[in-house]
Design an enzyme around this catalytic site. Sequence first.
Site, PDB file in Angstrom:
ATOM      1  N   ALA A 103       0.841  -1.203   0.000  1.00  0.00           N
ATOM      2  CA  ALA A 103       0.000   0.000   0.000  1.00  0.00           C
ATOM      3  C   ALA A 103       0.876   1.252   0.000  1.00  0.00           C
ATOM      4  CB  ALA A 103      -0.914  -0.012   1.217  1.00  0.00           C
ATOM      5  N   TYR A 104       1.928   1.221   0.799  1.00  0.00           N
ATOM      6  CA  TYR A 104       2.839   2.365   0.908  1.00  0.00           C
ATOM      7  C   TYR A 104       3.576   2.575  -0.411  1.00  0.00           C
ATOM      8  CZ  TYR A 104       6.635   5.256   2.870  1.00  0.00           C
ATOM      9  OH  TYR A 104       7.527   6.262   3.134  1.00  0.00           O
ATOM     10  N   SER A 105       4.193   1.508  -0.912  1.00  0.00           N
ATOM     11  CA  SER A 105       5.018   1.640  -2.121  1.00  0.00           C
ATOM     12  C   SER A 105       4.186   2.057  -3.328  1.00  0.00           C
ATOM     13  CB  SER A 105       5.738   0.316  -2.415  1.00  0.00           C
ATOM     14  OG  SER A 105       6.474  -0.082  -1.281  1.00  0.00           O
TER      15      SER A 105
END
Length: 690
Positions: free
Chosen positions: A580-582
């Site tokens: 989700a972050y990347s």
Amino acid sequence: MKSLWKDSEANGKGLLELLVYRSRLIGSEPKLCVWGGGNTSSKTAETDHLGKSIRVLRIKGSGSDLKSCQPKDFSPLKLEEVLPSIQKSAMTDEAMVDYLGCCLVDPKAPRPSIEALLHAFLSYQAIDHTHADAILSLTNTSRPRQICEEVYGDELIFVPYVKPGFDLAKTLAAQALRHPDAKGAVLEKHGLITWGEDSKTSYSRTIEMVSRAERYIQKKAEKKKAFGGRKVELLSPRLREIFIERFMPEFRKVLSKNKPVILHFNDSATVLEFVSSKDVSVVSQQGPATPDHMLRTKRIPCVLEIQGDFLRTKPALPAGRQSFKRQLEAYALAHERYYQKFAKPGMFMLDPYPVVILIPGVGMVSSGKDLDSALVVAEVYEHSISVMRAASFVDRYVSLPPREAFEIEYWPLELYKLSLAPAEKELARKIAVVTGACGGIGQAVARRLAAAGAQVVVTDTNPAKVRLLESQINTEFKAKKALGIPMDVTREESVQLAFGQILRRLGGLDIVVSNAGVATVAAVEHLSLAEWEKNLAVNATGHFIVSREALRLMKNQGKGGNFIFMVTKNVLAPGAEFGAYSASKAACAQLARIVAIEGAPFGIRSNMINPDGVFKDSGLWAKIKKDRAKTFGISEAGLEEHYRKRNLLQVRVEPEDIAENVLFLASHRSSKTTGAILPVDGGLREAFPR
Ligand code: ZN
């Protein structure tokens, strides 16, 4: 006006301490003097470097403010050496400054006030000089002598206008000798002087004389309409805000032509009454209330004429911008003509654009090199309005003729002071907004940009934390360098409201550090839709909303701009359980590149920073540290060391390292770089940009 003198505080103090005490009392009352204005003195007996007792004039040095003065701010002058200068028939300001410099008991003391001779030539022990609003309201009229005589009889000497300096000091000294019973003097279009054989007497006389003027004005004001009454309908508070948000970028564009400025909007009751009145365009163009005010506000403000209905209708916006631009340019041309008419060889023209703009129905915009200066201009001009208002009740407001005003505005001593001002810092006159400012990286960036001279807007979601950071930075820098505005980057309305505030309180925007971010640790198969969407909302959509608002503003402002996006090494080298972050940060990186492409024709740059493992004060890491350690199969305590060891330089990356690189990208030093990624990660081979 109330006396603040307390015997219980004053008793037992020496002469110099009493001078400081009464100076602070005077300085604490803005109706007596504003921002460095006014000066006070006492004559004392001191010992010189040879151990000899000498008579000394302690006079406020230039550069200090009465309300916060200390003993060291009062320059010690050897009276025996100062007094013979009264025999001279003339003395230029420069000669006077040199002469006084030779009379200092302590050569390292601050330069004595330009009005030092005025204090020296009068024999009284204590002397106070102020530019009190109420006194100016009597002297800036068509018959100042009669009015002052009516109010003070022969208790105060009336001195017709003479430019501050040797001539004024000599004129007053001669008059004081002829009127030994006088308690002080009124200086036409300048201010008040009171004296006495002790501090209490001189101070009490200042309060008494000002109070008498106030009572006189109050009586004259009865049943009269200020400034001829209202001419223009006031816009509602929200419409005033909208007006400013629409036109501020144009104001800043024009006013920044020579040197960028910070602008501040003010719509106090005092301002609104004046700008919307019948007489504003006549009264405001008379000139300043006192030389002291003019050095801050310029001789006259620019009164904007509003034609048409572009206040309320969006399609008429370009017409409004054009019209205001024309009017501001016309002001600058008029200043140029005024300069050409009176200039002497060796002078240089000051910035010809106005520092005060009056907008009927809306309010006032003041300008300065930073927020503090713009606020001082606004405060001083509010005092000028009070003087004009009261003078109009008493008689009619009259000021110095342009030639006399020019002598003050282009006073060689003031120009010399300007030339001595230290070089401005790298980001001076720039306005930067930092999102997610309360986290470790955000705080370090905000402080670094403020240290480099920028006005920094610190934004974050928690209002209490934002306020705390604002006050911490302002305390550290002893100036209003930070402005805290709560803002949620995921909410369009919140961002628009915050940008509106930035425009009203600072006038524009030059640098965006799009830094707010969140992270979730979870393998794709276990990642909830809610967590995925949260990451996208902050790390992608949040950057989009902020960029869109900032781009619109910067284009209107026409001064270029600078974006720095806080991305991550994960965009180039993603890690497991960080989907989700990347992915959301990858969207941010792509957005940064598009901003670079679309912004370039307007001089707007956009670059990225890829940090890795910045733990200090990080709210993001506090939340995911445990899960991230689990991903790597190591203990939470060992995580920071894991990040250090995995980079080539084997270094821990600190928020200050990120901040230093943000400064580089925000500064002119990187002026030919856009669309780039700058890794600040200690060197990660797999995350090399390529
Ligand atoms: Zn003065």
